[in-house]
Design a protein around this motif. Structure first.
Motif, PDB file in Angstrom:
ATOM      1  N   ALA A  59       7.703   7.228  -8.603  1.00 36.87           N
ATOM      2  CA  ALA A  59       6.265   6.979  -8.733  1.00 36.87           C
ATOM      3  C   ALA A  59       5.929   5.531  -8.373  1.00 36.87           C
ATOM      4  O   ALA A  59       4.946   5.258  -7.675  1.00 36.87           O
ATOM      5  N   ASP A  60       6.750   4.597  -8.831  1.00 41.80           N
ATOM      6  CA  ASP A  60       6.526   3.187  -8.499  1.00 41.80           C
ATOM      7  C   ASP A  60       6.706   2.940  -7.003  1.00 41.80           C
ATOM      8  O   ASP A  60       5.969   2.154  -6.400  1.00 41.80           O
ATOM      9  N   TYR A  61       7.653   3.623  -6.407  1.00 42.20           N
ATOM     10  CA  TYR A  61       7.893   3.474  -4.973  1.00 42.20           C
ATOM     11  C   TYR A  61       6.687   3.960  -4.181  1.00 42.20           C
ATOM     12  O   TYR A  61       6.228   3.298  -3.249  1.00 42.20           O
ATOM     13  N   LEU A  62       6.149   5.133  -4.550  1.00 39.13           N
ATOM     14  CA  LEU A  62       4.974   5.659  -3.856  1.00 39.13           C
ATOM     15  C   LEU A  62       3.774   4.734  -4.045  1.00 39.13           C
ATOM     16  O   LEU A  62       3.007   4.507  -3.107  1.00 39.13           O
ATOM     17  N   GLN A  63       3.610   4.197  -5.242  1.00 33.79           N
ATOM     18  CA  GLN A  63       2.518   3.262  -5.486  1.00 33.79           C
ATOM     19  C   GLN A  63       2.683   2.011  -4.628  1.00 33.79           C
ATOM     20  O   GLN A  63       1.715   1.498  -4.086  1.00 33.79           O
ATOM     21  N   LEU A  65       4.121   1.879  -1.700  1.00 29.55           N
ATOM     22  CA  LEU A  65       3.753   2.254  -0.335  1.00 29.55           C
ATOM     23  C   LEU A  65       2.243   2.300  -0.160  1.00 29.55           C
ATOM     24  O   LEU A  65       1.706   1.836   0.849  1.00 29.55           O
ATOM     25  N   LEU A  66       1.540   2.864  -1.147  1.00 31.23           N
ATOM     26  CA  LEU A  66       0.077   2.921  -1.084  1.00 31.23           C
ATOM     27  C   LEU A  66      -0.524   1.522  -1.075  1.00 31.23           C
ATOM     28  O   LEU A  66      -1.466   1.238  -0.324  1.00 31.23           O
ATOM     29  N   ASP A  67       0.000   0.639  -1.910  1.00 30.87           N
ATOM     30  CA  ASP A  67      -0.499  -0.739  -1.962  1.00 30.87           C
ATOM     31  C   ASP A  67      -0.282  -1.444  -0.626  1.00 30.87           C
ATOM     32  O   ASP A  67      -1.174  -2.149  -0.130  1.00 30.87           O
ATOM     33  N   GLU A  68       0.889  -1.248  -0.035  1.00 27.84           N
ATOM     34  CA  GLU A  68       1.164  -1.869   1.260  1.00 27.84           C
ATOM     35  C   GLU A  68       0.227  -1.326   2.336  1.00 27.84           C
ATOM     36  O   GLU A  68      -0.243  -2.073   3.188  1.00 27.84           O
ATOM     37  N   GLU A  69      -0.057  -0.027   2.291  1.00 28.32           N
ATOM     38  CA  GLU A  69      -0.950   0.588   3.268  1.00 28.32           C
ATOM     39  C   GLU A  69      -2.370   0.048   3.111  1.00 28.32           C
ATOM     40  O   GLU A  69      -3.052  -0.249   4.087  1.00 28.32           O
ATOM     41  N   GLU A  70      -2.832  -0.110   1.862  1.00 28.68           N
ATOM     42  CA  GLU A  70      -4.160  -0.633   1.612  1.00 28.68           C
ATOM     43  C   GLU A  70      -4.262  -2.087   2.087  1.00 28.68           C
ATOM     44  O   GLU A  70      -5.257  -2.486   2.684  1.00 28.68           O
ATOM     45  N   ASN A  71      -3.223  -2.868   1.844  1.00 24.90           N
ATOM     46  CA  ASN A  71      -3.225  -4.267   2.274  1.00 24.90           C
ATOM     47  C   ASN A  71      -3.231  -4.348   3.803  1.00 24.90           C
ATOM     48  O   ASN A  71      -3.875  -5.240   4.375  1.00 24.90           O
ATOM     49  N   ALA A  72      -2.556  -3.459   4.469  1.00 22.22           N
ATOM     50  CA  ALA A  72      -2.537  -3.460   5.934  1.00 22.22           C
ATOM     51  C   ALA A  72      -3.909  -3.081   6.486  1.00 22.22           C
ATOM     52  O   ALA A  72      -4.363  -3.652   7.476  1.00 22.22           O
ATOM     53  N   ASP A  73      -4.595  -2.126   5.825  1.00 26.17           N
ATOM     54  CA  ASP A  73      -5.933  -1.726   6.268  1.00 26.17           C
ATOM     55  C   ASP A  73      -6.941  -2.849   6.066  1.00 26.17           C
ATOM     56  O   ASP A  73      -7.848  -3.039   6.884  1.00 26.17           O
ATOM     57  N   GLU A  74      -6.816  -3.608   4.988  1.00 29.54           N
ATOM     58  CA  GLU A  74      -7.748  -4.695   4.694  1.00 29.54           C
ATOM     59  C   GLU A  74      -7.580  -5.846   5.660  1.00 29.54           C
ATOM     60  O   GLU A  74      -8.546  -6.529   5.992  1.00 29.54           O
ATOM     61  N   SER A  75      -6.376  -6.069   6.136  1.00 28.14           N
ATOM     62  CA  SER A  75      -6.138  -7.190   7.031  1.00 28.14           C
ATOM     63  C   SER A  75      -6.675  -6.924   8.438  1.00 28.14           C
ATOM     64  O   SER A  75      -6.878  -7.841   9.202  1.00 28.14           O
TER      65      SER A  75
END
Length: 76
Positions: A59-63, A65-75
């Protein structure tokens, strides 16, 4: 001929008169001998040691990945 006799235990006379050529070729044919299969725990431990990642729950690993994806979209 002597090597075949030694490896198979057959006599030279038997090899010369009693064994057909395809049988001799089959004896020399390379083949795969499967090894012991790894357990799931062994595969996980090996993967962790290779990646040198700390223990993390799925669960922490998936979270992460989601956080990294959101940070990439924001940049962008």
């Amino acid at each position: 001929m002597g090597q075949i006799a030694r490896d198979t235990g057959w006599s030279v006379d038997y090899i010369m008169r009693g064994v057909n050529c395809p049988m001799l070729m089959w004896q020399d044919f390379p083949r795969h001998v499967p090894g012991r299969k790894k357990t799931t725990q062994e595969m996980v431990a090996e993967r962790r040691s290779r990646n040198e990642q700390p223990d993390i729950s799925p669960a922490d690993y998936l979270q992460q990945l989601l956080d990294e994806e959101e940070n990439a979209d924001e940049s962008h």
